[in-house]
Motif scaffolding. Structure first.
Motif, PDB file in Angstrom:
ATOM      1  N   ARG A   8     -53.626-104.760 -21.840  1.00 36.44           N
ATOM      2  CA  ARG A   8     -53.701-105.177 -20.399  1.00 36.44           C
ATOM      3  C   ARG A   8     -52.117-105.988 -20.030  1.00 36.44           C
ATOM      4  NH1 ARG A   8     -57.797-105.067 -16.399  1.00 36.44           N
ATOM      5  NH2 ARG A   8     -59.862-104.530 -17.898  1.00 36.44           N
ATOM      6  N   PHE A   9     -52.054-107.436 -19.955  1.00 37.82           N
ATOM      7  CA  PHE A   9     -50.783-107.884 -20.013  1.00 37.82           C
ATOM      8  C   PHE A   9     -49.489-107.079 -19.849  1.00 37.82           C
ATOM      9  CE2 PHE A   9     -47.668-110.250 -20.256  1.00 37.82           C
ATOM     10  CZ  PHE A   9     -47.155-111.365 -18.884  1.00 37.82           C
ATOM     11  N   VAL A  10     -49.654-106.688 -20.506  1.00 41.15           N
ATOM     12  CA  VAL A  10     -48.100-105.358 -21.095  1.00 41.15           C
ATOM     13  C   VAL A  10     -48.514-104.071 -20.251  1.00 41.15           C
ATOM     14  CG1 VAL A  10     -47.166-104.360 -22.128  1.00 41.15           C
ATOM     15  CG2 VAL A  10     -47.645-105.897 -23.686  1.00 41.15           C
ATOM     16  N   ALA A  11     -49.553-103.524 -19.770  1.00 44.40           N
ATOM     17  CA  ALA A  11     -49.273-102.354 -19.117  1.00 44.40           C
ATOM     18  C   ALA A  11     -49.017-103.155 -17.890  1.00 44.40           C
ATOM     19  CB  ALA A  11     -50.503-101.919 -18.967  1.00 44.40           C
ATOM     20  N   ASP A  12     -49.695-104.414 -17.153  1.00 44.36           N
ATOM     21  CA  ASP A  12     -49.493-104.722 -15.634  1.00 44.36           C
ATOM     22  C   ASP A  12     -48.276-105.154 -16.092  1.00 44.36           C
ATOM     23  OD1 ASP A  12     -50.884-105.089 -13.346  1.00 44.36           O
ATOM     24  OD2 ASP A  12     -51.155-106.925 -13.780  1.00 44.36           O
ATOM     25  N   PHE A  13     -47.126-105.787 -16.598  1.00 46.97           N
ATOM     26  CA  PHE A  13     -46.520-106.557 -16.214  1.00 46.97           C
ATOM     27  C   PHE A  13     -45.217-105.916 -15.942  1.00 46.97           C
ATOM     28  CE2 PHE A  13     -42.214-109.229 -17.347  1.00 46.97           C
ATOM     29  CZ  PHE A  13     -43.035-109.909 -16.907  1.00 46.97           C
ATOM     30  N   VAL A  14     -45.124-104.264 -17.002  1.00 49.16           N
ATOM     31  CA  VAL A  14     -43.990-103.301 -17.653  1.00 49.16           C
ATOM     32  C   VAL A  14     -44.627-102.211 -16.831  1.00 49.16           C
ATOM     33  CG1 VAL A  14     -42.539-102.182 -19.181  1.00 49.16           C
ATOM     34  CG2 VAL A  14     -43.674-104.367 -19.618  1.00 49.16           C
ATOM     35  N   GLY A  15     -43.872-101.852 -15.084  1.00 57.13           N
ATOM     36  CA  GLY A  15     -43.932-100.866 -14.901  1.00 57.13           C
ATOM     37  C   GLY A  15     -45.532-100.449 -14.052  1.00 57.13           C
ATOM     38  N   SER A  16     -46.874-101.407 -14.630  1.00 57.06           N
ATOM     39  CA  SER A  16     -47.919-101.640 -13.604  1.00 57.06           C
ATOM     40  C   SER A  16     -48.138 -99.974 -14.225  1.00 57.06           C
ATOM     41  CB  SER A  16     -47.426-101.335 -11.713  1.00 57.06           C
ATOM     42  OG  SER A  16     -46.607-102.468 -11.839  1.00 57.06           O
ATOM     43  N   SER A  17     -48.641 -99.960 -15.375  1.00 57.42           N
ATOM     44  CA  SER A  17     -49.511 -99.404 -15.903  1.00 57.42           C
ATOM     45  C   SER A  17     -51.093 -99.164 -14.653  1.00 57.42           C
ATOM     46  CB  SER A  17     -49.792 -99.346 -17.322  1.00 57.42           C
ATOM     47  OG  SER A  17     -48.684 -98.379 -17.792  1.00 57.42           O
ATOM     48  N   ASN A  18     -52.141 -98.213 -15.070  1.00 59.15           N
ATOM     49  CA  ASN A  18     -53.163 -98.627 -14.723  1.00 59.15           C
ATOM     50  C   ASN A  18     -54.268 -98.758 -15.860  1.00 59.15           C
ATOM     51  OD1 ASN A  18     -53.252 -97.384 -11.588  1.00 59.15           O
ATOM     52  ND2 ASN A  18     -52.647 -94.843 -13.087  1.00 59.15           N
ATOM     53  N   VAL A  19     -54.367 -99.355 -15.807  1.00 54.27           N
ATOM     54  CA  VAL A  19     -56.101-100.032 -16.713  1.00 54.27           C
ATOM     55  C   VAL A  19     -57.616 -99.354 -16.658  1.00 54.27           C
ATOM     56  CG1 VAL A  19     -57.116-101.854 -18.027  1.00 54.27           C
ATOM     57  CG2 VAL A  19     -54.527-102.590 -16.995  1.00 54.27           C
ATOM     58  N   LEU A  20     -57.475 -98.517 -17.471  1.00 54.30           N
ATOM     59  CA  LEU A  20     -59.184 -97.859 -16.948  1.00 54.30           C
ATOM     60  C   LEU A  20     -60.007 -98.777 -18.022  1.00 54.30           C
ATOM     61  CD1 LEU A  20     -57.599 -95.748 -16.536  1.00 54.30           C
ATOM     62  CD2 LEU A  20     -58.925 -93.930 -17.616  1.00 54.30           C
ATOM     63  N   ARG A  60     -66.615 -92.673 -20.427  1.00 52.83           N
ATOM     64  CA  ARG A  60     -67.138 -91.388 -19.415  1.00 52.83           C
ATOM     65  C   ARG A  60     -66.192 -90.605 -19.947  1.00 52.83           C
ATOM     66  NH1 ARG A  60     -66.498 -90.323 -13.083  1.00 52.83           N
ATOM     67  NH2 ARG A  60     -67.697 -92.985 -12.646  1.00 52.83           N
ATOM     68  N   LEU A  61     -64.466 -90.610 -20.490  1.00 52.26           N
ATOM     69  CA  LEU A  61     -63.863 -89.509 -20.608  1.00 52.26           C
ATOM     70  C   LEU A  61     -64.044 -89.320 -22.061  1.00 52.26           C
ATOM     71  CD1 LEU A  61     -60.551 -91.418 -18.985  1.00 52.26           C
ATOM     72  CD2 LEU A  61     -61.615 -88.746 -18.681  1.00 52.26           C
ATOM     73  N   GLY A  62     -64.479 -89.873 -22.858  1.00 52.71           N
ATOM     74  CA  GLY A  62     -65.138 -90.078 -24.182  1.00 52.71           C
ATOM     75  C   GLY A  62     -64.243 -90.389 -25.293  1.00 52.71           C
ATOM     76  N   LEU A  63     -63.175 -91.574 -24.950  1.00 56.18           N
ATOM     77  CA  LEU A  63     -62.554 -92.800 -25.396  1.00 56.18           C
ATOM     78  C   LEU A  63     -63.510 -93.603 -25.741  1.00 56.18           C
ATOM     79  CD1 LEU A  63     -59.475 -91.495 -23.946  1.00 56.18           C
ATOM     80  CD2 LEU A  63     -59.729 -93.311 -25.674  1.00 56.18           C
ATOM     81  N   LYS A  64     -63.555 -94.212 -26.975  1.00 57.43           N
ATOM     82  CA  LYS A  64     -63.719 -95.313 -28.193  1.00 57.43           C
ATOM     83  C   LYS A  64     -63.147 -96.497 -28.119  1.00 57.43           C
ATOM     84  CE  LYS A  64     -67.416 -92.378 -30.249  1.00 57.43           C
ATOM     85  NZ  LYS A  64     -67.100 -91.518 -30.772  1.00 57.43           N
ATOM     86  N   THR A  65     -62.846 -96.885 -26.774  1.00 56.36           N
ATOM     87  CA  THR A  65     -62.075 -97.692 -26.588  1.00 56.36           C
ATOM     88  C   THR A  65     -62.266 -98.899 -25.832  1.00 56.36           C
ATOM     89  OG1 THR A  65     -60.068 -96.991 -25.173  1.00 56.36           O
ATOM     90  CG2 THR A  65     -59.912 -97.178 -27.640  1.00 56.36           C
ATOM     91  N   ALA A  66     -61.996-100.511 -25.455  1.00 58.56           N
ATOM     92  CA  ALA A  66     -62.437-101.629 -24.918  1.00 58.56           C
ATOM     93  C   ALA A  66     -61.782-101.025 -24.035  1.00 58.56           C
ATOM     94  CB  ALA A  66     -61.861-102.793 -25.215  1.00 58.56           C
ATOM     95  N   SER A  67     -60.865-100.219 -23.592  1.00 59.85           N
ATOM     96  CA  SER A  67     -59.981 -99.878 -22.626  1.00 59.85           C
ATOM     97  C   SER A  67     -58.632 -99.302 -23.079  1.00 59.85           C
ATOM     98  CB  SER A  67     -59.055-101.491 -22.245  1.00 59.85           C
ATOM     99  OG  SER A  67     -58.531-101.909 -22.294  1.00 59.85           O
ATOM    100  N   ALA A  68     -57.873 -99.127 -21.569  1.00 66.05           N
ATOM    101  CA  ALA A  68     -57.032 -97.483 -21.939  1.00 66.05           C
ATOM    102  C   ALA A  68     -55.612 -98.297 -21.029  1.00 66.05           C
ATOM    103  CB  ALA A  68     -57.731 -95.970 -22.074  1.00 66.05           C
ATOM    104  N   SER A  69     -54.953 -97.769 -20.890  1.00 67.49           N
ATOM    105  CA  SER A  69     -54.077 -97.122 -19.948  1.00 67.49           C
ATOM    106  C   SER A  69     -52.721 -96.201 -19.557  1.00 67.49           C
ATOM    107  CB  SER A  69     -52.545 -98.536 -20.773  1.00 67.49           C
ATOM    108  OG  SER A  69     -51.750 -97.375 -21.260  1.00 67.49           O
ATOM    109  N   LEU A  70     -53.140 -95.569 -18.100  1.00 67.47           N
ATOM    110  CA  LEU A  70     -52.459 -94.788 -18.138  1.00 67.47           C
ATOM    111  C   LEU A  70     -51.130 -94.611 -16.482  1.00 67.47           C
ATOM    112  CD1 LEU A  70     -52.991 -91.724 -17.347  1.00 67.47           C
ATOM    113  CD2 LEU A  70     -54.770 -91.864 -15.843  1.00 67.47           C
ATOM    114  N   ARG A  71     -50.312 -94.216 -17.213  1.00 65.88           N
ATOM    115  CA  ARG A  71     -48.977 -94.149 -16.430  1.00 65.88           C
ATOM    116  C   ARG A  71     -49.526 -93.872 -15.125  1.00 65.88           C
ATOM    117  NH1 ARG A  71     -46.016 -98.005 -17.221  1.00 65.88           N
ATOM    118  NH2 ARG A  71     -45.566 -97.290 -15.803  1.00 65.88           N
TER     119      ARG A  71
END
Lengths: 332, 316, 271
Positions: free
Chosen positions: A229-241, A248-259
């Motif tokens: 999450r830190f890298v997603a936020d610090f490097v180019g402000s990615s969205n964190v889902l 809901r999107l069918g992913l089984k992870t704690a979170s995901a990044s989306l540019r």
């Protein structure tokens, strides 16, 4: 390929503060390596550990296969370009550049020649007689570079080298540093808090936070596929889902990044994922518009081309993106 | 051409200097000891040692018959210190020091204020020198100058005569306490010389404090409707106070311990410094002299503690 | 508009500041006048006549020369000792971090923060306890003790201005501790040390309070003057000596000012 710098579980604590906490990294010979992070993240301490100004509290450092602990800075074939350049105010530019050769006992004529060559290399050939106070910030930066490179170090360390320069000069120096590094083939390690600088210059980037490396990889990977999450936020402000959205999107992870630039305000095409929400914020950024869409309390930024029309605040919209742009992350 | 480093670790510089350098680098505490050792030994042994030995003696007493020091712990000397005659000396000295400090601040403030707010460039440098030169010029010469000025046949009498106001001077000298036969043997004379000699120490700290007040604060105050007097009272004075307190450390302490000025310009009544000098010299009563020195030490200790709490040390 | 506001000085302030400065300077100027007076017995003003004969008289006085020589010798040696000790202390306090730094600063300032008479009598009684006879060296010992702070103040102010990265840069470029000291630190603090040394010299040259307690039978110039002040023997010679003392102390002050004017002020309050 030879390893230039190796950190094996290195820690540096100042009292209770863990400035550097169990860091592992390996920098290859000839690599342009960036250490990126906010202030206090431990990146500068890592640089100082390489230069020899700090000693590790625990762990082991090797530089070109030799143990670095206990070797004083003045006996390391490593040179530094300091953030404030640290040019000696009482010496001329030529004497500044020749300083390293002087203390090593090299003859006057030889070191003058070498210093002049180094000044020519940084495009300041006729500045030798001046004093540091008579130079502009950009010129001082070049002198600092020449003063370090004249010693032909095995590793060159750069501490926020471009931080004090204005934008235009900074971009120009980025180019020059990059081409200088390629032509000399010397390993460059530089510290910066500017993600753009790191992304554009480095072969590889280590992102630091709270004394630890969050992610280490090529610029494209760090930018597009942040693993925390830190890298997603610090490097180019990615969205964190959030986990819920991922589910809901069918992913089984704690979170995901989306540019933001991977998201479009449009109904989903074939194979694309989509979410619906309402427009909760808009701002004009020049080449793009930044539109924030609220999806059940998750705020997702969308970078939409400036040519496209911007929906009004509160308008219900559908956003869509390709499944491959959604990158699972390790932490929540 | 140049030395191309074969390996990462460069060779050691030859000779003792190189080895010693490496040793100090590996053992920074040894270096610190080498640096701090000589000055601390000097100040610790020569200065603090002497001071401690002196204070210790204040707990001894003097044998009245033999005049020798009786090395037994006693508070008798302190009882002696608080006798009426000695309390009188202490009171006189402390009130003089307080008065000198107050008047020094009044004289110094306009100079410091002018230098901090209005003097620029060359003038500022000139102001600085104009304060530094009298501050550093010889103490005895300054006292001597006032002996010349205050003498009955000196410039001050001449000046009053020329203005036809000699009666004013005579009237002042006829007053009790502050008067006397001439200015050079009166408290007034002592007071003037004290102010003259110690006042310059007040200027630089006040100037330093005032220079830290941004000019626009004063402008803001007048912009908000403050009269110059209000601006001074509510803005400038509180901000300059740490500087005044810092300066007063010097004026107060220096007046408290001086024994030369009251001896040369003043009446025959003693100040603490003179008492110490007389007790250790002609009277040979070192314990009482030591007890006397405790008074300024205690007063200055309390003063410094108070000044520190007011943040005056930042203005030093 | 703003500069106009700044330049408009209230008249009262102008007068008060000018009067204050006049109060500080006129008495010293008077010394210069009295050096030329023909009056021998009193402090008469205005002088009945002017003459330069007292300069010749003073020049031929062996006691003045002896006192002057002693003062210069004491000041030179005390300054040398203070330079070494003050610089070491300043280097330790500003270049390293250690427990008790504040205490060290306090200890150095103490000899001038406490009234001189305390330093004087403390040293005197210590000499008598340790059975050290008064000599040239006891004077030097006392002077060096309070001169340390002057050198220290100047050196610390300059050390603070050398950015810490200069020392690191030197080491980084291959200079060991001694080379760094010689090629980087010394050239950068040199003028501050010179200024501190000059001030220490001026301070020692002028000191009388501590000296009366540590001098024994010898007379430094200030002791000589003090005796003349208490029991005037030859006033015209005293006048000339006073003028010479003023000039001799002005020179190091001016020198110190020019050496340190860009940036740190002379630690003047530390006299």
């Amino acid at each position: 390929m030879t390893t230039a710098v190796l950190f094996d579980n290195v820690s540096r604590h100042f009292g209770a503060v863990r400035a550097v906490d169990r860091v592992n990294l390996s920098i290859a010979e000839g690599e342009f390596f960036a250490m990126l992070g906010p202030s206090g993240s431990g990146k500068t301490t890592c640089l100082r550990l390489m230069a020899g100004f700090e000693q590790p509290t625990a762990g082991h450092i090797e530089i070109f296969g030799e143990t670095a602990e206990g070797v004083p800075p003045y006996r390391r074939s490593v040179n530094t370009v300091f953030q404030d350049y640290a040019l000696f105010p009482h010496l001329s530019i030529l004497d500044n550049v020749a300083y390293g050769l002087m203390v090593k006992g090299i003859g006057r004529e030889e070191r003058r020649k070498a210093a002049e060559d180094a000044l020519a290399m940084v495009k300041l050939p006729s500045y030798g007689a001046r004093r540091p106070g008579q130079l502009s910030g950009g010129q001082r930066q070049r002198v600092a570079l020449a003063r370090a490179l004249v010693n032909k170090p095995k590793v060159l360390l750069l501490d926020e080298p471009l931080g004090a320069l204005d934008l235009k000069l900074r971009e120009q120096m980025q180019e020059e540093l990059k081409s200088l590094q390629k032509s000399l083939g010397i390993t460059f390690v530089f510290v910066t808090h500017d993600q753009g600088e790191a992304l554009s210059m480095a072969d590889r980037i280590a992102v630091f936070n709270e004394g630890r490396i969050q992610q280490l990889g090529r610029p494209e990977d760090v930018y597009n596929r942040p693993t925390t999450r830190f890298v997603a936020d610090f490097v180019g402000s990615s969205n964190v889902l959030s986990a819920k959205l991922c589910q809901r999107l069918g992913l089984k992870t704690a979170s995901a990044s989306l540019r933001p630039e991977s998201v479009a305000i449009a109904p989903a095409a074939d194979g694309a994922l989509s979410l619906s929400g309402v427009v909760a914020g808009r701002s004009f950024l020049g080449a793009t518009n930044r539109i924030v869409v609220d999806v059940d309390g998750n705020r997702i930024a969308v970078a939409s081309p400036a040519a496209q029309s911007v929906p009004a605040m509160g308008t219900p919209v559908t956003i869509s993106f390709a499944a491959r742009d959604l990158h699972p992350m390790e932490d929540a | 051409m140049t030395v191309v480093a074969e390996s990462f670790v460069l060779p050691e510089r030859r000779g003792t200097a190189g080895r010693l350098s490496d040793f100090f680098w590996r053992h920074p505490h040894v270096l610190l000891t080498v640096l701090l050792g000589p000055p601390l030994l000097w100040l610790g042994i020569v200065y603090l040692g002497s001071l401690f030995a002196l204070l210790l003696q204040s707990f001894f007493s003097i044998d009245e018959f033999s005049g020798l020091i009786n090395y037994e712990f006693t508070l008798a000397t302190y009882r002696q210190l608080f006798s009426e005659a000695n309390l009188d000396i202490i009171l006189r000295t402390v009130s003089m020091a307080a008065l000198v400090t107050l008047v020094s601040a009044l004289v110094a403030f306009p100079i410091a204020y002018y230098a901090a707010r209005y003097a620029r460039g060359k003038w500022k440098a000139l102001f600085y020198l104009a304060v530094m030169l009298p501050l550093w010029s010889s103490y005895l010469v300054k006292v001597y100058a006032w002996k010349l000025i205050l003498a009955k046949e000196g410039i001050l009498t001449w000046f009053f005569e020329k203005l036809n106001v000699l009666w004013l001077l005579d009237a002042w000298l006829a007053l009790p306490v502050v008067g006397g036969n001439s200015l050079s043997v009166s408290y007034t004379g002592t007071f003037i010389v004290f102010v003259y000699v110690w006042m310059p120490f007040m200027i630089l700290p006040i100037q330093a404090a005032l220079e830290r007040v941004p000019a626009n604060l004063v402008e803001a105050s007048s912009d908000l409707g403050g009269t110059p007097a209000q601006t001074f009272r509510h803005v400038l004075f509180p901000l300059a106070l740490p500087g005044i307190v810092a300066g007063s450390i010097f004026t107060f302490s220096l007046t408290l311990g001086d024994y030369i000025i009251p001896q040369i310009v003043g009446s025959s009544r003693l100040f603490i410094g003179q008492a110490v000098y007389a007790q250790q010299g002609t009277a040979g009563n070192i314990p009482l002299a030591a007890a006397f020195t405790v008074v300024p030490i205690v007063i200055m200790g309390a003063y410094l503690w108070m000044a520190k709490r007011m943040g005056a040390f930042d203005a030093l | 508009m703003r500069s106009e506001k700044i330049n408009r000085v209230p008249l009262g302030l102008k007068i008060a500041a000018a009067a204050g400065l006049a109060f500080m300077h006129l008495p010293i100027l008077l010394i210069f006048l009295y050096a030329f007076t023909t009056e021998e017995k009193t402090y008469q003003f205005p002088p009945p006549g002017l003459t330069t004969q007292w300069f010749a008289v003073a020049w031929n006085r062996p006691d003045v020369w002896a006192a002057l020589t002693l003062s210069v010798k004491v000041a030179a040696i005390a300054t040398a000792a203070a330079l070494v000790l003050g610089t070491l202390c300043a280097a330790a306090v500003s270049q390293t971090r250690f427990f008790g730094r504040e205490t060290v600063s306090l200890l150095i300032i103490l000899p001038i923060a406490l009234p001189g008479i305390i330093t004087g009598i403390a040293l005197r009684s210590a000499f008598s306890i340790a059975d050290i006879p008064f000599s040239f060296w006891t004077i030097v010992l006392g002077h060096a003790t309070f001169c340390i702070v002057v050198v220290y103040n100047n050196a610390v102010a300059r050390f603070r201005r050398i950015s810490g990265s200069l020392v690191e840069a030197s080491m980084d470029l291959g200079a060991d501790g001694f080379q760094t000291f010689r090629y980087v630190i010394l050239p950068n603090i040199g003028t501050a040390l010179l200024a501190g040394g000059m001030l220490a010299f001026a301070l020692s040259f002028d000191e009388v309070i501590v000296t009366t307690f540590t001098a024994g039978q010898q007379s430094t110039l200030p002791i000589w003057m003090l005796e003349e002040l208490i029991r005037p023997r030859q006033r015209p010679v005293t006048n000339v000596v006073a003028m010479i003392v003023v000039i001799v102390t002005f020179l190091p002050i001016l020198g110190a000012y020019y050496l340190t004017r860009d940036g740190d002020q002379i630690a003047g309050a530390g006299k």
